[in-house]
Scaffold this active site. Structure first.
Site, PDB file in Angstrom:
ATOM      1  N   THR A 125       0.621  -1.683  -0.330  1.00 44.75           N
ATOM      2  CA  THR A 125       0.038  -0.031   0.065  1.00 44.75           C
ATOM      3  C   THR A 125       0.915   1.501   0.010  1.00 44.75           C
ATOM      4  OG1 THR A 125      -1.526  -1.183   1.160  1.00 44.75           O
ATOM      5  CG2 THR A 125      -2.132   1.656   1.328  1.00 44.75           C
ATOM      6  N   GLU A 126       0.524   2.160  -0.924  1.00 46.34           N
ATOM      7  CA  GLU A 126       0.803   3.570  -0.769  1.00 46.34           C
ATOM      8  C   GLU A 126      -0.398   4.768  -0.502  1.00 46.34           C
ATOM      9  OE1 GLU A 126       3.572   4.127  -4.236  1.00 46.34           O
ATOM     10  OE2 GLU A 126       5.186   2.512  -3.805  1.00 46.34           O
ATOM     11  N   ASN A 128      -1.178   6.281  -2.989  1.00 46.84           N
ATOM     12  CA  ASN A 128      -2.129   6.784  -3.771  1.00 46.84           C
ATOM     13  C   ASN A 128      -2.420   4.805  -4.180  1.00 46.84           C
ATOM     14  OD1 ASN A 128      -2.334   9.791  -3.740  1.00 46.84           O
ATOM     15  ND2 ASN A 128      -0.392   9.964  -4.844  1.00 46.84           N
ATOM     16  N   SER A 131      -7.023   0.737  -2.505  1.00 46.67           N
ATOM     17  CA  SER A 131      -7.368  -0.403  -4.034  1.00 46.67           C
ATOM     18  C   SER A 131      -7.022  -1.134  -5.490  1.00 46.67           C
ATOM     19  CB  SER A 131      -8.539  -0.263  -3.939  1.00 46.67           C
ATOM     20  OG  SER A 131      -9.515  -0.574  -2.663  1.00 46.67           O
ATOM     21  N   GLU A 363      -6.278  -5.606   3.604  1.00 47.10           N
ATOM     22  CA  GLU A 363      -6.207  -6.889   2.692  1.00 47.10           C
ATOM     23  C   GLU A 363      -7.580  -6.885   1.865  1.00 47.10           C
ATOM     24  OE1 GLU A 363      -5.292 -10.968   3.527  1.00 47.10           O
ATOM     25  OE2 GLU A 363      -3.828  -9.618   5.509  1.00 47.10           O
ATOM     26  N   GLY A 364      -7.836  -5.640   1.631  1.00 47.17           N
ATOM     27  CA  GLY A 364      -8.357  -5.318  -0.156  1.00 47.17           C
ATOM     28  C   GLY A 364     -10.126  -5.282   0.597  1.00 47.17           C
ATOM     29  N   THR A 365     -10.530  -3.695   0.421  1.00 48.61           N
ATOM     30  CA  THR A 365     -11.887  -3.404   0.843  1.00 48.61           C
ATOM     31  C   THR A 365     -13.331  -5.085   0.568  1.00 48.61           C
ATOM     32  OG1 THR A 365     -12.391  -2.321  -0.847  1.00 48.61           O
ATOM     33  CG2 THR A 365     -10.905  -1.333   1.086  1.00 48.61           C
TER      34      THR A 365
HETATM   35  N1  COS Z   1      -3.628 -14.320  -9.332  1.00 43.52           N
HETATM   36  C1  COS Z   1      -2.320 -14.435 -10.553  1.00 43.52           C
HETATM   37  N2  COS Z   1      -3.114 -13.532 -11.576  1.00 43.52           N
HETATM   38  C2  COS Z   1      -4.057 -12.223 -11.602  1.00 43.52           C
HETATM   39  C3  COS Z   1      -4.291 -12.151  -9.753  1.00 43.52           C
HETATM   40  C4  COS Z   1      -4.401 -13.135  -8.562  1.00 43.52           C
HETATM   41  N3  COS Z   1      -5.366 -13.466  -8.039  1.00 43.52           N
HETATM   42  N4  COS Z   1      -5.122 -11.414 -10.494  1.00 43.52           N
HETATM   43  C5  COS Z   1      -4.772 -10.806 -10.856  1.00 43.52           C
HETATM   44  N5  COS Z   1      -4.395 -11.411 -11.298  1.00 43.52           N
HETATM   45  C6  COS Z   1      -2.866 -10.835 -12.858  1.00 43.52           C
HETATM   46  C7  COS Z   1      -4.040 -10.964 -13.893  1.00 43.52           C
HETATM   47  O1  COS Z   1      -4.312 -12.192 -14.991  1.00 43.52           O
HETATM   48  C8  COS Z   1      -3.472  -9.675 -14.900  1.00 43.52           C
HETATM   49  O2  COS Z   1      -2.839 -10.759 -16.438  1.00 43.52           O
HETATM   50  P1  COS Z   1      -2.570 -10.317 -17.088  1.00 43.52           P
HETATM   51  O3  COS Z   1      -1.601  -8.995 -17.447  1.00 43.52           O
HETATM   52  O4  COS Z   1      -1.370 -11.320 -17.659  1.00 43.52           O
HETATM   53  O5  COS Z   1      -3.803  -9.891 -17.917  1.00 43.52           O
HETATM   54  C9  COS Z   1      -3.456  -8.868 -14.361  1.00 43.52           C
HETATM   55  O6  COS Z   1      -2.839  -9.697 -12.489  1.00 43.52           O
HETATM   56  C10 COS Z   1      -3.806  -7.570 -13.342  1.00 43.52           C
HETATM   57  O7  COS Z   1      -4.853  -8.111 -13.277  1.00 43.52           O
HETATM   58  P2  COS Z   1      -5.982  -7.038 -13.313  1.00 43.52           P
HETATM   59  O8  COS Z   1      -6.407  -6.752 -14.915  1.00 43.52           O
HETATM   60  O9  COS Z   1      -7.835  -7.628 -12.442  1.00 43.52           O
HETATM   61  O10 COS Z   1      -5.574  -5.772 -11.993  1.00 43.52           O
HETATM   62  P3  COS Z   1      -7.023  -5.128 -11.854  1.00 43.52           P
HETATM   63  O11 COS Z   1      -5.566  -3.685 -11.914  1.00 43.52           O
HETATM   64  O12 COS Z   1      -7.670  -4.681 -12.455  1.00 43.52           O
HETATM   65  O13 COS Z   1      -6.843  -4.885 -10.299  1.00 43.52           O
HETATM   66  C11 COS Z   1      -7.188  -6.414  -8.227  1.00 43.52           C
HETATM   67  C12 COS Z   1      -7.198  -6.064  -9.339  1.00 43.52           C
HETATM   68  C13 COS Z   1      -8.825  -5.083  -7.715  1.00 43.52           C
HETATM   69  C14 COS Z   1      -7.863  -7.675  -7.590  1.00 43.52           C
HETATM   70  C15 COS Z   1      -6.204  -5.197  -7.848  1.00 43.52           C
HETATM   71  O14 COS Z   1      -5.360  -4.111  -7.240  1.00 43.52           O
HETATM   72  C16 COS Z   1      -7.284  -5.508  -5.825  1.00 43.52           C
HETATM   73  O15 COS Z   1      -6.582  -6.747  -5.804  1.00 43.52           O
HETATM   74  N6  COS Z   1      -7.016  -4.435  -5.121  1.00 43.52           N
HETATM   75  C17 COS Z   1      -6.918  -4.501  -3.682  1.00 43.52           C
HETATM   76  C18 COS Z   1      -5.235  -4.821  -3.006  1.00 43.52           C
HETATM   77  C19 COS Z   1      -5.262  -4.944  -1.929  1.00 43.52           C
HETATM   78  O16 COS Z   1      -5.898  -5.851  -1.128  1.00 43.52           O
HETATM   79  N7  COS Z   1      -4.832  -4.122  -1.186  1.00 43.52           N
HETATM   80  C20 COS Z   1      -4.740  -4.127   0.608  1.00 43.52           C
HETATM   81  C21 COS Z   1      -3.558  -3.854   1.043  1.00 43.52           C
HETATM   82  S1  COS Z   1      -2.534  -4.959   0.695  1.00 43.52           S
HETATM   83  S2  COS Z   1      -2.378  -6.086   2.424  1.00 43.52           S
END
Ligand code: COS
Length: 386
Positions: A125-126, A128, A131, A363-365
């Site tokens: 997380t940063e 910006n 999510s 860990e993701g809303t």
């Molecule tokens: N396992 C393996 N690969 C994954 C994956 C997973 N669970 N989820 C996504 N990917 C891959 C996708 O297949 C895609 O690959 P390609 O570029 O080859 O197509 C790439 O990663 C990007 O995926 P996507 O387009 O779905 O990414 P988004 O930017 O739309 O983000 C979410 C997806 C919203 C699910 C992600 O940003 C997320 O989980 N956000 C929440 C983060 C979080 O939990 N933060 C809390 C702090 S961390 S403690």
């Protein structure tokens, strides 16, 4: 309900329950009030061999899986999730190494994490990039045999307390999420410092700090996998760690339910204990069935992931979403059962309700969990149509 634990799983539950009852309950209000990190309790968890439950034996662990870890997290969470997240946060920091690290990295770092000698932390997380995990701006530039890290990570659990950090940074700005990489950074590396401990609404015992990188040089061998896979490492890590957040929700809900039942038995109104009033019984019944359903889903998802299933994002999000929404509901209802006393700091449910809120956010809303589930449903239906 009986989940037919093996003897070892039963032992894990008993050990964690004893720590919760004897070590955490007596100090949880004080840790919350002072915002104090539970160093001694982490030591007890280490001495009781709880930190390596999900780590293979060849790297000094117990050789179990997510399920075993979830059992321990649930029990610690019955007492305090400010403490249990400090425990679970070490697993979150370890997963990038466990899932995608080299043999050398596993041999070097996992035994230290498994023994509890060092805590781990995960830096994604940063300011910006919340999510939108792909929006990371911290950079890592290869310079000879070293990577040079610059940027600031925000709200990192175990920040400053952990010895080992797995950090996501951009190695190629032009490639978006495909330009992210994951690195191992040890505490005390020059150019690596910490912000102040955040003053939070709940889970106040846990340490939440910024990680600040200013021309921080690390050996190039500290990259996990190779350049460009950092986003995938982060997503896989979250898939594996989210059942632990669900377990925090289950434990917290169970603790709040126990407190509400105890209170309702002792509280006399209209000349009788309020537990004999049907309106109160119905609340307790709802709390009990919700908690049990959350537990069943969390255990089932954990076992499913441990089975080696390939696609686990949906199941992991299922339990994180459900169990944490339940924790918010059940802790809120527990305060209601306590009435005015529930709003006072002298009773444990006020803290439980404050603590519960973060479960729906970190860990993701829970909105992101619904996105993950929605995306998985679309993919599955497209496959079926083919
Ligand atoms: N396992 C393996 N690969 C994954 C994956 C997973 N669970 N989820 C996504 N990917 C891959 C996708 O297949 C895609 O690959 P390609 O570029 O080859 O197509 C790439 O990663 C990007 O995926 P996507 O387009 O779905 O990414 P988004 O930017 O739309 O983000 C979410 C997806 C919203 C699910 C992600 O940003 C997320 O989980 N956000 C929440 C983060 C979080 O939990 N933060 C809390 C702090 S961390 S403690």
């Amino acid at each position: 309900m009986d989940y037919f634990f093996t003897e070892e799983q039963q032992m894990i539950r008993d050990t964690a329950r004893e720590i919760a009852e004897k070590k955490i309950v007596p100090v949880r209000a004080e840790l919350d009030e002072k915002g104090e990190f539970p160093t001694e309790i982490m030591k007890t968890c280490a001495e009781s061999d709880l930190f390596g439950l999900y780590i293979p034996e060849e790297y000094g662990g117990f050789g179990g899986g997510i399920y075993e870890n979830v059992i321990a997290i649930e029990e610690l969470s019955r007492a305090c999730i400010g403490v249990s997240v400090s425990f679970a946060g070490s697993g979150l920091g370890a997963y990038p190494i466990l899932l995608c690290g080299s043999e050398e990295q596993k041999k070097k770092y996992l035994p230290q994490i498994a023994s509890g000698e060092k805590l781990a932390a995960f830096g994604l997380t940063e300011a910006n990039a919340g999510s939108d995990a792909g929006g990371v701006q911290t950079t890592a530039r290869l310079d000879g045999n070293e990577y040079v890290l610059n940027g600031t990570k925000q709200w990192i659990t175990n920040g400053g307390e952990a010895g080992i950090y797995t950090v996501i940074a951009i190695t190629d700005k032009n490639k978006g999420a495909r330009g992210a990489s994951c690195f191992i950074v040890e505490k005390c590396t020059q150019g690596f410092s910490f912000g102040k401990k955040e003053n939070k609404m709940g889970i106040r015992a846990s340490a939440t700090r910024e990680l600040v990188f200013e021309d921080c040089r690390i050996p190039k061998e500290n990259i996990i996998g190779k350049e460009g896979i950092g986003f995938i490492v982060a997503m896989k890590t979250l898939d594996n760690s989210r059942p632990g957040i669900a377990a925090q929700g289950v434990g917290l809900a169970a603790g709040a339910l126990d407190a509400a039942i105890d209170y309702a038995r002792g509280r006399i109104q209209f000349g009788k204990p309020i537990i004999s009033i049907q309106a109160v019984q119905h609340m307790l019944a709802n709390m009990a069935v919700q908690t049990e359903a959350a537990r069943a889903l969390t255990y089932a998802a954990s076992k499913y992931i441990d089975s080696g299933a390939k696609s686990i994002s949906k199941e992991s999000a299922f339990c994180k979403l459900f169990a944490t929404d339940i924790a918010m509901q059940v802790t809120t209802d527990a305060v209601q059962v306590f009435g005015g006393y529930g709003y006072m700091k002298e009773y444990p449910v006020e803290k439980m309700m404050r603590d519960a809120k973060i479960l729906q956010i970190y860990e993701g809303t829970n909105q992101i969990q619904r996105n993950v589930i929605g995306q998985a449903l679309i993919k599955e239906s497209a496959k079926k149509r083919r």
